[in-house]
Motif scaffolding. Structure first.
Motif, PDB file in Angstrom:
ATOM      1  N   TYR A   1       0.834  -1.200   0.000  1.00 53.39           N
ATOM      2  CA  TYR A   1       0.000   0.000   0.000  1.00 53.39           C
ATOM      3  C   TYR A   1       0.875   1.259   0.000  1.00 53.39           C
ATOM      4  N   ALA A   2       1.913   1.276   0.836  1.00 52.63           N
ATOM      5  CA  ALA A   2       2.804   2.434   0.916  1.00 52.63           C
ATOM      6  C   ALA A   2       3.493   2.673  -0.425  1.00 52.63           C
ATOM      7  N   LEU A   3       3.963   1.612  -1.056  1.00 55.54           N
ATOM      8  CA  LEU A   3       4.628   1.759  -2.347  1.00 55.54           C
ATOM      9  C   LEU A   3       3.667   2.254  -3.417  1.00 55.54           C
ATOM     10  N   ASP A   4       2.416   1.813  -3.361  1.00 60.07           N
ATOM     11  CA  ASP A   4       1.401   2.299  -4.299  1.00 60.07           C
ATOM     12  C   ASP A   4       1.136   3.794  -4.082  1.00 60.07           C
ATOM     13  N   GLN A   5       1.090   4.225  -2.827  1.00 56.86           N
ATOM     14  CA  GLN A   5       0.870   5.637  -2.532  1.00 56.86           C
ATOM     15  C   GLN A   5       2.045   6.490  -2.988  1.00 56.86           C
ATOM     16  N   ILE A   6       3.260   5.968  -2.859  1.00 55.33           N
ATOM     17  CA  ILE A   6       4.437   6.691  -3.345  1.00 55.33           C
ATOM     18  C   ILE A   6       4.366   6.831  -4.859  1.00 55.33           C
ATOM     19  N   ASN A   7       3.946   5.779  -5.548  1.00 54.45           N
ATOM     20  CA  ASN A   7       3.774   5.849  -6.999  1.00 54.45           C
ATOM     21  C   ASN A   7       2.743   6.920  -7.362  1.00 54.45           C
ATOM     22  N   ASN A   8       1.627   6.959  -6.632  1.00 52.90           N
ATOM     23  CA  ASN A   8       0.599   7.978  -6.866  1.00 52.90           C
ATOM     24  C   ASN A   8       1.157   9.381  -6.623  1.00 52.90           C
ATOM     25  N   PHE A   9       1.979   9.535  -5.603  1.00 53.33           N
ATOM     26  CA  PHE A   9       2.605  10.813  -5.272  1.00 53.33           C
ATOM     27  C   PHE A   9       3.445  11.317  -6.444  1.00 53.33           C
ATOM     28  N   HIS A  10       4.275  10.437  -7.005  1.00 48.01           N
ATOM     29  CA  HIS A  10       5.129  10.828  -8.136  1.00 48.01           C
ATOM     30  C   HIS A  10       4.317  11.094  -9.397  1.00 48.01           C
TER      31      HIS A  10
ATOM     32  N   PRO B   1       7.579  22.611  -9.805  1.00 47.56           N
ATOM     33  CA  PRO B   1       8.866  22.138 -10.327  1.00 47.56           C
ATOM     34  C   PRO B   1       8.814  20.648 -10.659  1.00 47.56           C
ATOM     35  N   GLU B   2       9.767  20.208 -11.455  1.00 49.27           N
ATOM     36  CA  GLU B   2       9.846  18.807 -11.830  1.00 49.27           C
ATOM     37  C   GLU B   2      10.110  17.961 -10.582  1.00 49.27           C
ATOM     38  N   ASP B   3       9.493  16.786 -10.525  1.00 41.99           N
ATOM     39  CA  ASP B   3       9.632  15.866  -9.399  1.00 41.99           C
ATOM     40  C   ASP B   3      11.104  15.500  -9.217  1.00 41.99           C
ATOM     41  N   ASP B   4      11.593  15.558  -7.988  1.00 43.98           N
ATOM     42  CA  ASP B   4      13.007  15.273  -7.726  1.00 43.98           C
ATOM     43  C   ASP B   4      13.277  13.789  -7.471  1.00 43.98           C
ATOM     44  N   ASP B   5      12.278  12.953  -7.647  1.00 47.10           N
ATOM     45  CA  ASP B   5      12.393  11.497  -7.498  1.00 47.10           C
ATOM     46  C   ASP B   5      12.767  11.046  -6.090  1.00 47.10           C
ATOM     47  N   GLU B   6      12.655  11.927  -5.107  1.00 45.25           N
ATOM     48  CA  GLU B   6      12.907  11.530  -3.730  1.00 45.25           C
ATOM     49  C   GLU B   6      11.605  10.997  -3.138  1.00 45.25           C
ATOM     50  N   ASP B   7      11.654   9.808  -2.604  1.00 46.64           N
ATOM     51  CA  ASP B   7      10.453   9.184  -2.060  1.00 46.64           C
ATOM     52  C   ASP B   7      10.118   9.725  -0.678  1.00 46.64           C
ATOM     53  N   PRO B   8       8.822   9.892  -0.397  1.00 46.93           N
ATOM     54  CA  PRO B   8       8.409  10.264   0.951  1.00 46.93           C
ATOM     55  C   PRO B   8       8.799   9.162   1.939  1.00 46.93           C
ATOM     56  N   GLU B   9       9.186   9.549   3.139  1.00 47.17           N
ATOM     57  CA  GLU B   9       9.580   8.585   4.175  1.00 47.17           C
ATOM     58  C   GLU B   9       8.331   8.049   4.878  1.00 47.17           C
ATOM     59  N   TYR B  10       8.371   6.773   5.203  1.00 45.87           N
ATOM     60  CA  TYR B  10       7.267   6.161   5.923  1.00 45.87           C
ATOM     61  C   TYR B  10       7.799   5.047   6.812  1.00 45.87           C
ATOM     62  N   GLU B  11       6.939   4.608   7.698  1.00 48.90           N
ATOM     63  CA  GLU B  11       7.269   3.516   8.599  1.00 48.90           C
ATOM     64  C   GLU B  11       6.042   2.624   8.726  1.00 48.90           C
ATOM     65  N   ILE B  12       6.252   1.335   8.747  1.00 49.37           N
ATOM     66  CA  ILE B  12       5.176   0.393   8.992  1.00 49.37           C
ATOM     67  C   ILE B  12       5.140   0.135  10.490  1.00 49.37           C
ATOM     68  N   ILE B  13       3.992   0.405  11.116  1.00 47.50           N
ATOM     69  CA  ILE B  13       3.889   0.200  12.563  1.00 47.50           C
ATOM     70  C   ILE B  13       2.861  -0.876  12.879  1.00 47.50           C
ATOM     71  N   GLU B  14       3.113  -1.577  13.939  1.00 40.62           N
ATOM     72  CA  GLU B  14       2.213  -2.637  14.380  1.00 40.62           C
ATOM     73  C   GLU B  14       1.197  -2.034  15.357  1.00 40.62           C
TER      74      GLU B  14
ATOM     75  N   ASP C   1       4.146  14.655 -11.430  1.00 43.59           N
ATOM     76  CA  ASP C   1       4.429  14.755 -12.862  1.00 43.59           C
ATOM     77  C   ASP C   1       3.289  15.450 -13.605  1.00 43.59           C
ATOM     78  N   VAL C   2       2.060  15.110 -13.271  1.00 42.94           N
ATOM     79  CA  VAL C   2       0.899  15.717 -13.927  1.00 42.94           C
ATOM     80  C   VAL C   2       0.841  17.213 -13.629  1.00 42.94           C
ATOM     81  N   LEU C   3       1.067  17.589 -12.370  1.00 36.82           N
ATOM     82  CA  LEU C   3       1.057  19.011 -12.024  1.00 36.82           C
ATOM     83  C   LEU C   3       2.152  19.758 -12.777  1.00 36.82           C
ATOM     84  N   HIS C   4       3.331  19.168 -12.872  1.00 31.41           N
ATOM     85  CA  HIS C   4       4.434  19.822 -13.579  1.00 31.41           C
ATOM     86  C   HIS C   4       4.114  19.988 -15.066  1.00 31.41           C
TER      87      HIS C   4
END
Length: 68
Positions: free
Chosen positions: A29-38, A53-66, A42-45
């Motif tokens: 799910y997190a990886l899918d959301q990161i893909n949506n973010f990028h 500005p053009e996407d800098d390809d830096e992924d948002p940080e996340y953590e999986i918590i129990e 891209d669409v906004l740019h």
């Protein structure tokens, strides 16, 4: 017991309310959301490069918590 995605970067939700049964589901799910973010960046740019500005390809940080 379940797993949640906790986002550490601005621009992403602080915590997603969705609880997953496995850590692998939460990670997917997190990886899918990161893909949506990028994709959104891209669409906004492409629609207005002067304001977005053009996407800098830096992924948002996340953590999986129990969670209980």
């Amino acid at each position: 017991m379940g797993f949640k995605v906790s986002w550490e970067d601005e621009g992403m939700a602080d915590d997603d309310d969705e609880v997953f049964e496995t850590e692998a589901e939460a990670e997917a799910y997190a990886l899918d959301q990161i893909n949506n973010f990028h994709t959104g960046a891209d669409v906004l740019h492409m629609s207005n490069p002067g304001d977005y500005p053009e996407d800098d390809d830096e992924d948002p940080e996340y953590e999986i918590i129990e969670v209980d």
